[in-house]
Design a protein around this motif. Structure first.
Motif, short mmCIF file in Angstrom:
data_model
loop_
_atom_site.label_atom_id
_atom_site.label_comp_id
_atom_site.label_asym_id
_atom_site.label_seq_id
_atom_site.Cartn_x
_atom_site.Cartn_y
_atom_site.Cartn_z
N GLY A 589 0.91 -1.09 -0.02
CA GLY A 589 -0.06 -0.12 0.05
C GLY A 589 0.95 1.13 -0.05
O GLY A 589 2.08 1.20 0.34
N SER A 590 0.43 2.45 -0.65
CA SER A 590 1.04 3.54 -0.64
C SER A 590 0.30 4.88 -0.63
O SER A 590 -1.02 4.74 -0.86
N LEU A 591 0.67 5.97 -0.10
CA LEU A 591 0.14 7.29 -0.46
C LEU A 591 0.94 8.24 -0.95
O LEU A 591 2.13 8.39 -0.37
N ASN A 592 0.57 8.75 -2.12
CA ASN A 592 1.60 9.85 -2.68
C ASN A 592 0.96 11.13 -2.76
O ASN A 592 0.07 11.33 -3.64
N ALA A 593 1.15 11.80 -1.91
CA ALA A 593 0.14 13.21 -1.56
C ALA A 593 1.21 14.13 -1.81
O ALA A 593 2.55 14.10 -1.69
N PRO A 594 0.77 15.46 -1.82
CA PRO A 594 1.51 16.91 -1.91
C PRO A 594 2.44 16.97 -0.55
O PRO A 594 3.67 17.43 -0.77
N GLU A 595 1.97 16.68 0.37
CA GLU A 595 2.63 17.10 1.61
C GLU A 595 3.74 15.96 2.25
O GLU A 595 4.61 16.15 2.85
N ARG A 596 3.41 14.53 1.82
CA ARG A 596 4.41 13.66 2.14
C ARG A 596 4.05 12.17 1.35
O ARG A 596 3.05 12.34 0.51
N ARG A 598 3.88 7.89 2.13
CA ARG A 598 3.73 6.80 2.82
C ARG A 598 3.88 5.49 2.25
O ARG A 598 3.19 5.51 1.12
N PHE A 599 4.59 4.68 2.53
CA PHE A 599 4.93 3.18 1.87
C PHE A 599 4.82 2.16 2.79
O PHE A 599 5.39 2.01 3.85
N ASP A 600 3.83 1.40 2.60
CA ASP A 600 3.65 -0.02 3.23
C ASP A 600 4.31 -1.06 2.55
O ASP A 600 3.92 -1.43 1.44
N PHE A 601 5.04 -2.03 3.29
CA PHE A 601 5.75 -3.01 2.62
C PHE A 601 5.74 -4.36 3.77
O PHE A 601 5.79 -4.33 4.71
N SER A 602 5.98 -5.56 2.79
CA SER A 602 5.82 -6.95 3.52
C SER A 602 7.46 -6.81 4.37
O SER A 602 8.33 -6.86 3.31
N HIS A 603 7.50 -7.02 5.60
CA HIS A 603 8.62 -7.29 6.22
C HIS A 603 8.10 -7.64 7.54
O HIS A 603 7.20 -7.00 8.16
N ALA A 604 8.92 -8.63 8.28
CA ALA A 604 8.30 -9.25 9.37
C ALA A 604 8.84 -8.34 10.81
O ALA A 604 8.24 -8.55 11.86
N ALA A 702 5.08 -0.48 12.59
CA ALA A 702 4.30 -1.29 12.13
C ALA A 702 2.91 -0.90 11.56
O ALA A 702 2.43 -0.06 12.08
N SER A 703 2.46 -1.63 10.57
CA SER A 703 1.26 -0.94 9.94
C SER A 703 0.21 -2.29 10.11
O SER A 703 -1.01 -1.90 10.24
N ALA A 704 0.63 -3.43 10.17
CA ALA A 704 -0.23 -4.80 10.26
C ALA A 704 0.71 -6.01 10.65
O ALA A 704 2.21 -5.72 10.38
N ALA A 705 0.16 -7.22 10.65
CA ALA A 705 0.99 -8.22 10.96
C ALA A 705 1.65 -8.45 9.68
O ALA A 705 1.19 -8.57 8.57
N GLY A 706 3.03 -8.45 9.95
CA GLY A 706 3.94 -8.78 8.79
C GLY A 706 4.19 -7.85 7.77
O GLY A 706 4.72 -7.64 6.60
N VAL A 707 3.52 -6.29 8.12
CA VAL A 707 3.78 -5.29 7.30
C VAL A 707 4.26 -4.23 8.04
O VAL A 707 3.78 -3.55 9.15
N ARG A 708 5.31 -3.45 7.53
CA ARG A 708 5.86 -2.15 8.09
C ARG A 708 5.71 -0.90 7.27
O ARG A 708 5.21 -1.06 6.00
N ARG A 709 5.58 -0.03 7.85
CA ARG A 709 5.20 1.38 7.04
C ARG A 709 6.39 2.57 7.49
O ARG A 709 6.90 2.68 8.40
N ILE A 710 6.85 3.36 6.37
CA ILE A 710 7.63 4.13 6.14
C ILE A 710 6.97 5.43 5.94
O ILE A 710 6.27 5.49 5.01
N GLU A 711 7.08 6.66 6.49
CA GLU A 711 6.78 7.99 6.09
C GLU A 711 7.81 8.62 5.80
O GLU A 711 8.96 8.61 6.53
#
Length: 891
Positions: A589-596, A598-604, A702-711
Motif C-alpha cells: 500500500g502507499s500514499l503519494n500526496a503533496p505533503e508527504r 507513505r509506503f507500506d511493505f511486507s517485512h516481519a 508497524a502497519s499490520a501483521a508482517g507489514v511495516r510502514r515508512i513515512e
C-alpha cells in the motif's frame, strides 16, 4: 493420461478456436462485487457485463478462474481433507457469452469439448435440465444424448438466480458415471449424494429477469455462463473419483510427505490432503495481496494457514514446514499463474513467520484442550467457554478446535461459544465493510458507454482544453451546474490525474472558453466506470457550466510537482528496501500526496537504525545521480521480463506503463542490465531523479501483521525537516558548549552521571526509610501480630520501584516475619508486602497487599507469596490499610 495443466490448456484452446477471448483469471479479491469476500466462481469478474452495466470489446470469453471458498456464504473449510471433492482453493474453467450465442450453440460446444477434445466416453455421461426447459432437451437430443440420459429436475438445483430479483434462468448439468464400484444414484434420486455420479460441468442459460412480484420476462440480452471444475475433470480423466489423487494435488501431497518424513497414504493421509489444499489457497491469497490479520480476509487466511500448520504438527513436524512446500506449488502452477512466481519470496516469508509464531502457542493450546476434556463424559461436547478460551488466549479459531476434536469423536458447544464471542463478532462485523474495491455506480458505466474513455493528457502537460461530456450531481446526470453548486464533471480529455495506485487525484481549475471569468475549482479527480472515465469534483465559483461546452483545464502545478516528487521517491525507496532487506519486500500500500509519502511493505520486523540509515542514504544517492526517469509502454509479460515490479493495488490491462529510474552497473534489470528501479506504474513522475530534491525518512512503524510502514518527505518539506533537526541539534550543542562528536560524548556522560545520581538518591531514600528518619513515618520497629513479627511503615519521597529492595532488607533484618510498606508518591500510592520464606506456607504477601489496597480504596494487587505489590490513589487511609493487613495475619 492428461495432466491438470494439459486439461486447462485444452479447454482454453478449444474455446479460443471458437472465437472466445481468453481472459486471465481475475484476482481472488473481487473488484466489482462488494458482497463477496473472495472470488468464488468464474462469472464474478463478468458480473457487470451480464447485467449490461459494462461493455467490453468482446462478447465471447473463456477463463480458468482461481477461486476460494473458505468464508461467508460459500465455506467448504470444514470438509476439506475429509471428502474427495471439497477444497478451499479450486480452478473453475468456463465459457461465457454476453448476448452473443445461446443454448443451441452452448450445448454443442460443451458436448464436443467433453467427448472429442477431452475424449470422455459419451456412454458414461448423462445430463440434467430444468423440468420445463423443453428447448434444452431438444438440443441435447439433436446433439446425440439419448432420452434416457436426460433427467428433468424440478428444483432450484437446475435454476440459477443472481439474487431475489434480476437475471436468472435454467441450468443444464453434465454428470459422469464413475461406475457401480462406487455407491450412489443419478441426480434426482434418493442416492444422488453418493460418489458414483459426479457433476463436471454446469451451463447457465441467463434468459429471464425476475421481479419483486414473482413475475418474469425474457431478457433483452440472453447470455451464457458455464463452470467446469478442473479438479473433477482431471480426476475422471486420470481414472479416479478422488480429486486428491490427481497429478497436481498428488505432487503437493508427496511434497508434504517428504517434508514431514511420513507416508503420504498412511495414517496421516488426511493431514497431507489438508496441507496440499491449504497450501494452494494460502499461497494464492498472499500473491493477490491478502496478508494474515485478525479481521476480514486476513482473518480467513490466518484460519486456513493455522489449520494446515496444525495438521503438519500432527504429522510430527517440529520446525515450520509450509514455506518449504511453496517451490513444489510454483513448479506445478507457476506457468499458468505467473503471480505465484513473482510472489514466491513473499509467500515463503509469510508462511514461515506465521508458522513460527503459531508453533509457539500450539503445544500450550492443545494441552489446554486436553485438560478441558478431562472429566467430560463419553461423547460430551466441549463447553463453549473452553473453546472461547482457546480462541481468546491462544488464537485458536473455532473451526480449528472443531477439527482437533473431530479426531476424538467430540463436538463443541457452539451455542456457548457464540455467546462468549458475541462482542468480538459484533466488532468484527462492524469492522468488515464488504470486499473488493467500492462498487462503481451504474451511472458511471452508462457515461463511459455513451462517451467512451477519457483521454488522459497529464503525462505530457498540465494544461489543456476539453469538452464537458457529462455533469453529475447527487448521483444523477444534470444538464448544468450553477454558481455555488458542487458536482462532478467528465471531460473528453484532461490533464488531471485520477486517484489510483496510491497517488492522490489532482486539483486545479476550469474556465469556460466562452467567458474566462466563469471559474470552477477542481478539488479532486477520481477514476470511475471501471477506470474508464476521469470524474472531476468541482465547485462552481462563477458562471454556469453546461454539458457540451468547452473549458480550459489547468492543474495546480505546485501541488502536482510535490506529488510527482513523492511518487518517484517511493519507487527509489521500494528498491532500496529490497536491497537492504531482501526480495521478500513487496509493496502493500502507499500514499503519494503533496505533503508527504507513505509506503507500506511486507517485512516481519522493525528496521534497525543501520538499515534505516542505509535506505535513506541509498535513496538520496540516486536522487543526486540525477538520472533521467524513462517511461515505456509494453505488455505486462514483457515488462516483467525486464525485471519490472508490479505495484500493489494497481490494475493492469493489455498494455502497461513501465517507469525506470537510476543507473547501476550490473543490476541485471531494464534490458540493458543497468537500471536501478523499474516498476509498472500509471502515475506521474519527475523528469530527472534530481527533481525530487532531498529525501528525509521521518518514521518507520508497524502497519499490520508482517507489514511495516515508512513515512518520508521530499523537496522543500524534507529540507525543512532537516533544518529543524539541525536547529534542535544546535541548541543542544549550545547548552552543552560542545559540538559534533564531542556533544554526543557529553550527552552520554550526562546520562551516565544522571543514572549514577538516581541510584545514589534511591539508595539514600532506602537508607532513610530503613532508619525511620524524618518524613518516613517511624514505626519501622517490628511488633508481634498473630504470632508473626510484623513491620508496617508509611513512606514519602520513595518510588514504587524502591519498595521491593526495602522489603528484602526488612525481611533480612527480621529473619522471620512479614512487612507492609505504603509509599505516597504524590498523586498515587504504591503498596508492597513481603513474607519471609519460612512463613509462606501459612501466610501470603498477596493477601496482605490485597487487604491493604482495598482499605486504601484501590482494587487488586498480586505477586508471589513472598513478595507482592499493588496500588491505590489516596494515602489518607494508610492506618486503616495497616490494620487490614494485621487482620489478615491474625486470621
Amino acid at each position: 493420461m492428461p495432466s491438470l495443466n494439459d486439461i486447462r490448456s485444452t479447454f482454453l484452446g478449444y474455446f479460443e478456436k471458437q472465437g472466445h477471448q481468453v481472459v486471465p483469471s481475475s484476482p481472488l479479491v473481487p473488484r466489482n462485487d462488494p458482497t463477496l469476500m473472495f472470488t468464488n466462481s468464474g462469472m464474478v469478474q463478468f458480473k457487470n457485463l451480464f447485467t449490461g452495466v459494462e461493455t467490453r470489446d468482446y462478447k465471447r470469453a473463456t477463463t480458468a478462474q482461481k477461486c476460494v471458498r473458505a468464508g461467508g456464504k460459500h465455506n467448504d473449510l470444514d470438509n476439506v481433507g475429509y471428502t474427495a471433492r471439497h477444497h478451499t482453493f479450486f480452478e473453475m474453467m468456463g465459457n461465457f457469452s454476453f448476448g452473443d450465442y445461446f443454448k443451441k450453440e452452448a450445448i454443442p460446444f460443451a458436448w464436443e469439448l467433453v467427448t472429442r477434445e477431452l475424449d470422455i466416453p459419451a456412454e458414461r455421461l448423462l445430463v440434467t435440465i430444468y423440468h420445463t426447459d423443453d428447448e434444452a432437451a431438444e438440443i441435447w437430443k439433436k446433439t446425440g444424448v439419448p432420452d434416457d440420459r436426460i433427467i428433468r429436475i424440478d428444483t432450484t438445483d437446475n435454476f440459477w438466480m443472481m439474487g431475489p430479483t434480476g437475471p436468472c434462468g435454467p441450468c443444464t448439468e453434465i454428470f459422469f458415471d464413475h461406475g457401480d464400484k462406487y455407491w450412489g444414484g443419478p441426480p434426482g434420486s434418493p442416492e444422488e449424494d453418493g460418489d458414483r455420479f459426479v457433476e463436471i460441468w454446469n451451463l447457465v442459460f441467463m434468459q429471464n429477469e425476475q421481479f419483486e412480484d414473482g413475475s418474469m420476462r425474457a431478457l433483452d440480452m440472453q447470455s451464457i455462463d458455464t463452470g467446469m471444475g478442473i479438479e473433477r475433470v482431471a480426476a475422471l480423466l486420470q481414472g479416479t473419483n478422488d480429486n486428491y489423487s490427481t497429478d497436481l494435488i498428488r505432487a503437493l501431497i508427496e511434497a508434504s510427505a517428504d517434508a514431514t518424513s511420513s507416508d503420504p497414504d498412511g495414517p496421516g493421509k488426511t493431514h497431507h490432503r489438508v496441507i496440499a489444499d491449504h497450501l494452494r489457497s494460502t499461497s494464492f491469497l498472499i500473491a493477490d495481496g491478502v496478508m494474515p490479520s485478525n479481521d476480514g480476509r486476513g482473518y480467513v487466511l490466518r484460519r486456513i494457514m493455522r489449520r494446515a500448520m496444525r495438521h503438519a504438527h500432527m504429522l510430527g513436524a517440529k520446525d515450520p514446514v509450509m514455506h518449504r512446500l511453496v517451490p513444489a506449488l510454483v513448479r506445478q502452477m507457476g506457468q499458468a499463474y505467473p503471480e505465484l512466481v513473482r510472489a514466491q519470496p513473499l509467500i515463503e516469508e509469510t508462511l514461515k513467520l506465521e508458522e513460527t509464531r503459531f508453533k509457539q502457542t500450539l503445544d500450550r493450546g492443545l494441552k489446554l484442550l486436553d485438560d478441558e476434556l478431562v472429566g467430560l463424559g463419553e461423547g460430551a461436547k466441549l463447553p463453549g467457554q473452553a473453546a472461547f478460551k482457546l480462541y481468546d488466549t491462544y488464537g485458536f479459531p473455532l473451526d480449528l478446535t472443531q477439527d482437533a476434536l473431530r479426531e476424538r469423536g467430540r463436538e463443541v458447544d457452539t451455542g456457548g461459544f457464540d455467546e462468549a464471542m458475541a462482542e468480538q463478532k459484533a466488532k468484527a462485523r462492524a469492522a468488515w465493510s464488504g470486499s473488493g474495491e467500492a462498487a462503481d455506480l451504474a451511472i458511471w458505466f452508462e457515461i463511459a458507454d455513451a462517451n467512451g474513455a477519457t483521454d488522459f493528457l497529464g503525462y505530457d502537460t498540465e494544461t489543456a482544453e476539453g469538452q464537458m461530456l457529462a455533469l453529475v450531481k447527487d448521483g444523477a446526470e444534470v444538464e448544468a451546474l450553477e454558481a455555488g453548486e458542487s458536482g462532478w464533471v467528465v471531460m473528453n480529455q484532461t490533464p488531471f490525474y485520477g486517484e489510483s495506485g496510491g497517488q492522490v487525484g489532482d486539483s486545479g481549475w476550469m474556465r469556460r472558453l466562452e467567458d474566462e471569468h466563469d471559474l470552477a475549482e477542481v478539488t479532486d479527480t477520481q477514476k470511475m466506470g471501471g477506470g474508464k472515465v476521469f470524474a472531476h469534483q468541482v465547485t462552481i465559483k462563477q458562471g454556469r457550466f453546461a454539458k457540451g461546452e468547452a473549458v480550459a483545464l489547468e492543474v495546480d502545478h505546485a501541488r502536482r510537482g510535490k506529488i510527482r516528487a513523492n511518487h518517484s521517491a517511493t519507487h527509489l525507496l521500494h528498491e532500496a528496501l529490497r536491497r537492504a532487506l531482501g526480495d521478500h519486500v513487496a509493496q502493500r500500500g502507499s500514499l503519494n500526496a503533496p505533503e508527504r509519502l507513505r509506503f507500506d511493505f511486507s517485512h516481519a520486523k522493525a528496521l534497525t537504525p543501520e538499515e534505516i540509515s542505509r535506505v535513506e542514504r541509498e535513496v538520496n544517492a540516486f536522487i543526486r545521480q540525477n538520472s533521467a526517469v524513462n517511461t515505456r509502454i509494453m505488455t505486462p509479460d514483457d515488462a516483467r521480463a525486464l525485471g519490472a515490479q508490479a505495484l500493489f493495488g494497481e490494475k493492469y490491462g493489455d498494455e502497461v506503463r513501465v517507469v525506470s529510474m537510476g543507473t547501476e552497473a550490473g543490476s541485471g534489470k531494464g534490458g540493458d542490465g543497468q537500471t536501478y528501479s523499474i516498476e509498472l506504474c500509471g502515475g506521474t513522475h519527475v523528469a530527472q531523479t534530481g527533481d525530487i530534491g532531498t529525501f528525509a525518512l521521518t518514521s518507520e512503524t508497524a502497519s499490520a501483521a508482517g507489514v511495516r510502514r515508512i513515512e518520508a518527505l521530499t523537496g522543500e518539506a524534507a529540507m525543512a525537516e532537516l533544518r529543524g533537526r539541525d536547529k534542535a541539534l544546535g541548541e543542544i550543542e549550545g547548552l552543552l558548549k560542545a559540538h559534533g562528536a564531542e556533544a554526543v560524548s557529553r550527552v552520554g556522560a550526562l546520562l551516565d552521571e544522571r543514572r549514577k545520581l538516581e541510584n545514589e538518591v534511591a539508595q539514600l531514600r532506602r537508607d532513610l526509610a530503613m532508619a525511620g528518619g524524618a518524613g518516613q513515618g517511624g514505626g519501622a520497629e517490628a511488633r508481634e501480630v498473630g504470632g508473626v513479627s510484623f513491620v508496617a511503615q508509611v513512606l514519602s519521597g520513595v518510588s514504587g520501584k524502591d519498595l521491593p529492595p526495602l522489603i528484602d532488607e526488612h525481611k533480612a533484618r527480621l529473619g522471620s516475619g512479614a512487612v507492609l510498606l505504603i509509599a505516597d508518591t504524590g498523586g498515587k500510592v504504591a503498596v508492597a508486602a513481603g513474607v519471609t520464606e519460612d512463613l509462606t506456607g501459612s501466610h501470603s504477601a498477596v493477601d496482605l497487599v490485597k487487604a491493604a489496597v482495598e482499605a486504601l480504596g484501590g482494587k487488586g494487587g498480586g505477586g508471589r507469596p513472598d513478595m507482592a505489590q499493588g496500588g491505590a490513589k489516596d494515602a489518607s487511609e494508610a492506618d486503616a490499610a495497616i490494620k487490614a493487613a494485621e487482620a489478615v495475619l491474625v486470621g
